[in-house]
Design a protein around this motif. Structure first.
Motif, mmCIF file in Angstrom:
data_model
loop_
_atom_site.group_PDB
_atom_site.id
_atom_site.type_symbol
_atom_site.label_atom_id
_atom_site.label_comp_id
_atom_site.label_asym_id
_atom_site.label_seq_id
_atom_site.Cartn_x
_atom_site.Cartn_y
_atom_site.Cartn_z
ATOM 1 N N ALA A 210 31.301 45.280 0.306
ATOM 2 C CA ALA A 210 30.939 43.872 0.135
ATOM 3 C C ALA A 210 31.159 43.434 -1.308
ATOM 4 C CB ALA A 210 29.486 43.641 0.551
ATOM 5 N N PHE A 211 30.759 44.282 -2.268
ATOM 6 C CA PHE A 211 30.996 43.938 -3.668
ATOM 7 C C PHE A 211 32.495 43.963 -3.973
ATOM 8 C CE2 PHE A 211 31.432 45.352 -8.158
ATOM 9 C CZ PHE A 211 31.021 44.169 -8.741
ATOM 10 N N ALA A 212 33.216 44.940 -3.433
ATOM 11 C CA ALA A 212 34.662 44.991 -3.652
ATOM 12 C C ALA A 212 35.341 43.727 -3.128
ATOM 13 C CB ALA A 212 35.253 46.229 -2.977
ATOM 14 N N ASP A 213 34.866 43.189 -2.017
ATOM 15 C CA ASP A 213 35.421 41.943 -1.482
ATOM 16 C C ASP A 213 35.179 40.773 -2.433
ATOM 17 O OD1 ASP A 213 36.473 43.081 0.800
ATOM 18 O OD2 ASP A 213 34.759 42.578 2.075
ATOM 19 N N ARG A 214 34.002 40.752 -3.075
ATOM 20 C CA ARG A 214 33.734 39.689 -4.057
ATOM 21 C C ARG A 214 34.688 39.814 -5.244
ATOM 22 N NH1 ARG A 214 28.356 40.975 -2.667
ATOM 23 N NH2 ARG A 214 27.856 41.954 -4.683
#
Length: 249
Positions: A210-214
């Protein structure tokens, strides 16, 4: 008449203690029985912040981050910011790169800078005495929201910004840090990077998709590197994550 034996060094010593706005901060040295080596540890309130037993991922943050910026910058002239001084391993590893022309280390707690200036930590002189080093007292996250990391040049851009302050994007040391890890915060932060510049982030957690997607919503290229290292306390292996996000350009 024989000489007097050298005094035995204490197995545990509190090298410094100070009350700060963030809580009680202490620097300790102890003899680690599993290795027989001196270990330096930092504690803030009830949180263990860092230990010289585990430095592989902090060093990897500098190595991997600077390797990622190489294609855009060639062999020299890198202007780098390190967020969080701590025991100095990320900053000192960055200085091993001859291509680094300037290293600004931003640390919110003045006593941490003083530990290095007073020589309380092994290797501190290599950092403090290097002419490329600037140790700057300040709130990295407030600077990132504002005019950046050089008070003399508002909005100045950097080739690499390497951050090692929070345990992870979801486990922050202070609530004011959380904004940086949102999509809006990362977008604002990216404006402090030169075209092709790199944002490197240390995390104690496994890779967080999820953080990588941000990150991917803001940066041109995003990699999550798992850094595996020996854990002398458990006799096994441990791992941390180093995120490397490259700006367009």
């Amino acid at each position: 008449m024989g000489s007097e034996p050298a005094p035995r060094r204490a197995r545990f010593e509190e090298l410094d203690w100070v009350d700060t706005p963030m809580g009680e901060l202490s620097l300790r040295r102890r003899r680690e029985p599993t290795t027989g080596l001196d270990v330096y540890e930092v504690k803030l309130g009830e949180e263990w912040l860092m230990s010289s037993l585990f430095t592989a991922s902090e060093e990897a943050l500098a190595r991997i981050g600077l390797e990622a910026v190489r294609p855009a910058r060639g062999d020299g002239g890198l202007h780098v910011v390190v967020g969080g001084l701590g025991l100095g391993y990320t900053a000192r590893t960055a200085l091993l790169d001859d291509g680094v022309a300037e290293l600004v280390v931003v640390e919110v707690l003045p006593p941490v800078i003083a530990w290095h200036e007073r020589g309380l930590l092994p290797g501190a002189a290599a950092l403090v005495e290097d002419p490329r080093t600037v140790l700057r007292t300040g709130d990295f996250f407030a600077m990132a929201r504002g005019d950046g990391f050089d008070p003399a040049v508002p909005g100045r851009r950097w080739d690499a910004v390497l951050l090692d302050v929070d345990h992870s994007p979801d486990h922050v040391l202070h609530g004011s840090h959380a904004d940086l890890y949102t999509a809006d915060g990362l977008t604002r932060f990216s404006r402090l990077l030169s075209p092709g510049g790199v944002f490197g982030l240390w995390s104690d957690d496994p890779p967080d998709e999820a953080f990588a997607d941000r990150l991917r919503a803001v940066f041109a290229d995003v990699r999550a590197h798992v850094v595996d290292f020996a854990n002398p306390l458990t006799g096994g292996r441990s791992a941390c994550t180093v995120y490397v996000a490259t700006a367009a350009g």
